[in-house]
Every structure is written in structure tokens, then in C-alpha cells.
Design a protein around this motif. Structure first.
Motif, PDB file in Angstrom:
ATOM      1  N   HIS A  33     -64.413  13.929  19.499  1.00 41.57           N
ATOM      2  CA  HIS A  33     -63.980  15.309  19.571  1.00 41.57           C
ATOM      3  C   HIS A  33     -65.148  16.275  19.759  1.00 41.57           C
ATOM      4  O   HIS A  33     -64.934  17.420  20.147  1.00 41.57           O
ATOM      5  CB  HIS A  33     -63.188  15.676  18.313  1.00 41.57           C
ATOM      6  N   ASP A  42     -60.102  23.171  13.055  1.00 44.80           N
ATOM      7  CA  ASP A  42     -58.797  22.513  13.142  1.00 44.80           C
ATOM      8  C   ASP A  42     -58.204  22.301  11.758  1.00 44.80           C
ATOM      9  O   ASP A  42     -56.994  22.471  11.550  1.00 44.80           O
ATOM     10  CB  ASP A  42     -58.934  21.160  13.854  1.00 44.80           C
ATOM     11  N   GLN A 112     -58.000  14.613  11.297  1.00 45.44           N
ATOM     12  CA  GLN A 112     -57.601  14.947  12.661  1.00 45.44           C
ATOM     13  C   GLN A 112     -57.112  13.702  13.380  1.00 45.44           C
ATOM     14  O   GLN A 112     -57.420  12.582  13.011  1.00 45.44           O
ATOM     15  CB  GLN A 112     -58.758  15.591  13.433  1.00 45.44           C
ATOM     16  N   ARG A 113     -56.322  13.922  14.411  1.00 47.05           N
ATOM     17  CA  ARG A 113     -55.730  12.823  15.146  1.00 47.05           C
ATOM     18  C   ARG A 113     -56.771  12.156  16.034  1.00 47.05           C
ATOM     19  O   ARG A 113     -57.553  12.811  16.710  1.00 47.05           O
ATOM     20  CB  ARG A 113     -54.567  13.336  16.019  1.00 47.05           C
ATOM     21  N   ALA A 233     -54.808  24.380  19.310  1.00 45.87           N
ATOM     22  CA  ALA A 233     -55.946  23.593  19.775  1.00 45.87           C
ATOM     23  C   ALA A 233     -57.205  24.453  19.842  1.00 45.87           C
ATOM     24  O   ALA A 233     -57.267  25.409  20.621  1.00 45.87           O
ATOM     25  CB  ALA A 233     -55.654  22.989  21.145  1.00 45.87           C
ATOM     26  N   PRO A 237     -57.205  19.584  24.529  1.00 43.22           N
ATOM     27  CA  PRO A 237     -57.298  18.149  24.807  1.00 43.22           C
ATOM     28  C   PRO A 237     -57.542  17.879  26.292  1.00 43.22           C
ATOM     29  O   PRO A 237     -56.882  18.450  27.160  1.00 43.22           O
ATOM     30  CB  PRO A 237     -55.927  17.614  24.369  1.00 43.22           C
ATOM     31  N   ASP A 319     -53.348  16.075  20.443  1.00 38.25           N
ATOM     32  CA  ASP A 319     -54.234  16.552  19.377  1.00 38.25           C
ATOM     33  C   ASP A 319     -53.577  16.494  18.003  1.00 38.25           C
ATOM     34  O   ASP A 319     -54.128  17.007  17.032  1.00 38.25           O
ATOM     35  CB  ASP A 319     -54.722  17.966  19.670  1.00 38.25           C
ATOM     36  N   TRP A 371     -49.446  18.625  26.057  1.00 39.17           N
ATOM     37  CA  TRP A 371     -50.193  17.361  25.992  1.00 39.17           C
ATOM     38  C   TRP A 371     -49.392  16.293  25.231  1.00 39.17           C
ATOM     39  O   TRP A 371     -49.928  15.511  24.448  1.00 39.17           O
ATOM     40  CB  TRP A 371     -51.561  17.575  25.337  1.00 39.17           C
TER      41      TRP A 371
END
Length: 509
Positions: A33, A42, A112-113, A233, A237, A319, A371
Motif C-alpha cells: 500500500h 485509512d 487494512q485489506r 479511499a 486502488p 480496498d 473497485w
């Protein structure tokens, strides 16, 4: 030892940003990231209560994420300076500050993903840089006062300190630039998007009669670069179309996985659709109308075979953002689609490239997943989603509304034969009429432009005759079901604003 706080604070700030630069560069090398600052921002977004998030959107509008990153950097700058000042008395203070900051970074990355182990390595590198750079720069400041002619003079100590600060700053800038250069995923995706060709995707002209032709009115079709953008975001992404996959699973007879090329080959719908953000205040501009193209979600769900008892689809973005969408609106006759095109070209990256969801009649917070990478057929009773966890309602149908665009508040209108105009919308129901009232007088009907379907906004215009001077005009709409827009004022939370939009103007002539 130098006791003035200024040099110590300066050393702390330079060391802090040197650590951020090295951390960013290491993360970028592995196409993770990237910035720990972004990960922390985030985290702030994910944990911010709904009312506070709404206040930020209203205050900063399209710049809310930029303001958040700047806020994080301001706080970090203060903490870095404090760590430097604490270093005057020893290493315990700065190590505690750096340790807490590193821990916050670890939590942000862990939640976070799609986090990568490299991001933890990047945080460790940043922590070591903080400590090493601060030790290097503050070495001259710790030198004792000279007691013999052979020892360094104070001027020499200052020069040594400034030289070290300058060297660390230059290296930090160079490392940060290198990280930016190697983290080129966004540019690669931009290039892939520019080279894409979407057979069958067309871009018609706006329908004849869709505009009322009043000077100052916004276009009926919203250009891509003027379309509103609201999402969570911090860093958009960057998803390569060749690597994109969508999984449809959950309460289905069979899982379905789709590639981007599958959608290009199956593209079966194009339509004018107006979408609106739940954060749109009465008279606001968080709404836009575009020509969208893609694949109907209803057909994909039929292929998967939805099982009994399902009433929702949990959508997930690349995301990690989520929204819960009523199953019924994805399977009825509306053009709910996985969109791959906007106004005749591949989606802009900021608007969801390579694939996003468009659902006429619902606010974006429960439907418009940019996304998008995952559709889970499920039940509302078994899921929670990003905005509903923060106090917004579960279903989110767009409320009928109307807006005055001409005149702007405080503008001028001809006293005799003056024209007022704007837009009205009731997506997937349609607008049957619009009325205006001057100075709280009788409501008089406006003219409506022509629209291709109930899923778009409609422009309206009216002629007024008033005495010269200051006046107020307000507007209300009626939908195709005969419902008259309410004049009761309600905030955007929990399910959209209500009330009549009004503007003040001066009648001239």
C-alpha cells in the motif's frame, strides 16, 4: 550540551520524515500500500463515528481525504519535534514516542485489506531510521562545552549539526522520490486503461429536449472530470484489468468467478443513470448523470442461482470498503449493473476502474461499490457494512428532491419575464411535475425537459414576474406516484436530506 529546544526539535522533525521516507520506499518496492501515513488515515476513516464522518464530508467536500492526510502529517510533525526535544535528557522519551507511533502503524496495517508482510518490514525500517537519524544529527548537540583550545568551538558544533541535518534531509528526499518512482502501479493502471478498447460500448449524444436551454444551467450529462467523488479511499486502488476478478458466492447454488474480459465479452446494457450521495444536502451538488455501460447483475445472479431466504448482497471493494444492497433491487427490471464504462470510455480510476456497481434509485452508500471484487449473497441480519455501522439506514432509497441552479443565491433575475431553472430527481420513479413559489406565494408549475427514463434527473424552468428588488424563490417536485416533495427539513443522516431548496435573488429592470 546544547540546551536550546530549537535544534533538538528540528532534528526530531527531520529524523521523523526520514523514517517515513524509508518506510514508504521499502513498501513501494514490494508494491504494497505504500505509505504508513495512508494506512493510519485509512484507520481513522474506518473508526470515525458516522456523525463525525458526515461533518468532515460537509466541511471539506471533495477534499476530505486530503485534509485528513494533512491533519495526520501535522500531528506527526508535532510528535517528531517533541521526540527530538525529549532526546535532550536521554533516549527513554523519544523511544517511547517512536514505539507508540510504530504500534499505531502496525495496527493500521493489520486492519487494512490485503496487507503484506513487507509492510511490517517497512514499519521496522522506518522505526530504525527514526532512531539512527536522530542519534546521528544530535551527536554534535551532545558535545560538552570546550575547555581547551584544541577542542571544537561552538561554531564548529553548529556547523557539524547543520551539515548532518542537511545530509539526512537530502537522503530522505532522495529515498522518498525513489519510492515514488518504483511505486508505479497507478501509472501502469492508467496506461492499461488508456490502451483499452471496449467493443460495443457507445456514447450517444444527450437526448433531444433534455436541456431547458437556460443560460447558467449545468449540462444534463455530467462530464467525467466534473462528476462528484465521495469514497473512503485515501489512495485510490490501482487494479490491473488483467488481474481483476469478481467472486459471486454465499447463498447461491454455484459460485461464479468473472474476469474483466468476461464482462467485456458479455456487456449487455447501457443506460443514462443519475446517481446521488446520501451526503447531498438540499440544493447540493453531490449528484451526477452519466451514460453507463456494463453487465446486468440480475443475469449474473440468475447464473449463480440465488437460494431462498437471501435478501441482501454484501459488496466488497478492492480496498476493503463494504456496502449491503437489497437483493430485490439487483434482480428487478432496473439497470443495476457491473459498470465498465462511463460516458463511452473505460471508467476513470477515481470512479472505480476497472469495475464498479451502479444501481438506479439507491444512494451510493448502499449500492455504488467502486473497485468491486466480491459479491456475497446473504441476509441483512447476518452482515454489517461500512456506513450502516456508523448510523446510516440499511436500505437507502434515493429521496425525491429538486434544486435551483439559476439564479445562484444572491444572483440577479429580470423582474419581468425572468427565468429560473434547475433539476429534480426521483430515480426509478420519475418526476411528474415541478413547481416554484416566490416569496412564499402560490405555487406555479414549471416546464419540464424530456428524459429517456425514470432513472435520470430532469431539468425544469419557469418564468416569473416580480417587482424590482430582493426576493426568494423555492422549488418542490412531484413524482410519478403522485407524492409531493416534503418541505420538512431533515439532515442527511440517517437516510438522506429533505426540504425545499430556496435561493435569494434580486429582480432588476
Amino acid at each position: 550540551m546544547t540546551t536550546s529546544r530549537g535544534p533538538w526539535a528540528l532534528a526530531g522533525v527531520v529524523a521523523g520524515y526520514a523514517g517515513l521516507a524509508t518506510s514508504y520506499c521499502v513498501a513501494s518496492l514490494a508494491t504494497a500500500h505504500g505509505s504508513a501515513v495512508v494506512a493510519v488515515a485509512d484507520l481513522v476513516i474506518r473508526e470515525t463515528p458516522g456523525p463525525a464522518a458526515e461533518q468532515a464530508i460537509q466541511l471539506f467536500r471533495h477534499h476530505d481525504k486530503t485534509a485528513l492526510v494533512i491533519g495526520v502529517l501535522v500531528i506527526l510533525t508535532a510528535l517528531f519535534a517533541w521526540a527530538g526535544v525529549l532526546a535532550r535528557r536521554g533516549w527513554a522519551g523519544p523511544l517511547v514516542v517512536y514505539g507508540v507511533l510504530a504500534l499505531v502503524g502496525v495496527v493500521a496495517v493489520a486492519t487494512q485489506r490485503g496487507e503484506s508482510p513487507v509492510e511490517y518490514v517497512a514499519l521496522a525500517v522506518g522505526l530504525l531510521t527514526w532512531i539512527g537519524a536522530l542519534a546521528l544529527m544530535t551527536g554534535p548537540l551532545r558535545s560538552p562545552a570546550p575547555v581547551a583550545a584544541s577542542e571544537p568551538a561552538p561554531g564548529s558544533t553548529r556547523r557539524g549539526f547543520l551539515l548532518r541535518v542537511g545530509a539526512v534531509a537530502v537522503v530522505a528526499v532522495a529515498v522518498g522520490a525513489a519510492g515514488r518512482a518504483v511505486g508505479a502501479s497507478r501509472r501502469q493502471v492508467e496506461q492499461a486503461r488508456r490502451l483499452l478498447r471496449l467493443p460495443g460500448i457507445t456514447k450517444p449524444e444527450p437526448p433531444a429536449g433534455s436541456s431547458v436551454g437556460v443560460p447558467g444551467m449545468p449540462p444534463w450529462e455530467t462530464p467525467n472530470d466534473e462528476f462528484y467523488r465521495i469514497d473512503t479511499a485515501i489512495v485510490v486502488p490501482a487494479v490491473e484489468p488483467d488481474g481483476w476478478r469478481l467472486r459471486i458466492h454465499g447463498l447461491v447454488d454455484r459460485e461464479v468467478e468473472l474476469s474483466y474480459q468476461d464482462l467485456v465479452d458479455q456487456q449487455d446494457t447501457e443506460a443514462w443513470v443519475t446517481i446521488c450521495c446520501v451526503s447531498n444536502e438540499v440544493g447540493g451538488d453531490l449528484i451526477g448523470n452519466a451514460w453507463w455501460g456494463g453487465v446486468r447483475i440480475a443475469e449474473l445472479l440468475r447464473r449463480a442461482g440465488v437460494q431462498g431466504g437471501a435478501d441482501a448482497v454484501l459488496q466488497t471493494s478492492a480496498d476493503g470498503w463494504t456496502c449491503g444492497t437489497p437483493l430485490a433491487v439487483l434482480t428487478d427490471d432496473r439497470d443495476a449493473m457491473l459498470a465498465i464504462a462511463m460516458n463511452g470510455e473505460p471508467l476513470p480510476i477515481e470512479h472505480g476502474f476497472p469495475v464498479r456497481t451502479i444501481v438506479p434509485g439507491l444512494y451510493g452508500y448502499v449500492s455504488a461499490c467502486k473497485w468491486v471484487v466480491d459479491l456475497e449473497v446473504t441476509r441483512f441480519s447476518e452482515i454489517s457494512a461500512y456506513w450502516t455501522e456508523r448510523g446510516w439506514s440499511e436500505l437507502g432509497p434515493v429521496k425525491m428532491s429538486s434544486r435551483i441552479d439559476v439564479p445562484r443565491d444572491g444572483g440577479d433575475v429580470a423582474a419581468s419575464g425572468g427565468r429560473v431553472a434547475g433539476v429534480a430527481w426521483a430515480q426509478h420513479t420519475g418526476i411528474a411535475g415541478v413547481e416554484v413559489s416566490v416569496d412564499e406565494g402560490d405555487w406555479q408549475p414549471a416546464e419540464l425537459a424530456r428524459v429517456p427514463s425514470a432513472d435520470t434527473w430532469v431539468q425544469w424552468a419557469a418564468t416569473i414576474d416580480v417587482e424590482p428588488g430582493d426576493h426568494t424563490v423555492r422549488v418542490r417536485a412531484t413524482d410519478e406516484d403522485g407524492l409531493v416533495q416534503t418541505g420538512e427539513s431533515q439532515d442527511v443522516v440517517p437516510d438522506g436530506a429533505t426540504g425545499w431548496h430556496s435561493v435569494r435573488f434580486t429582480a432588476t429592470g
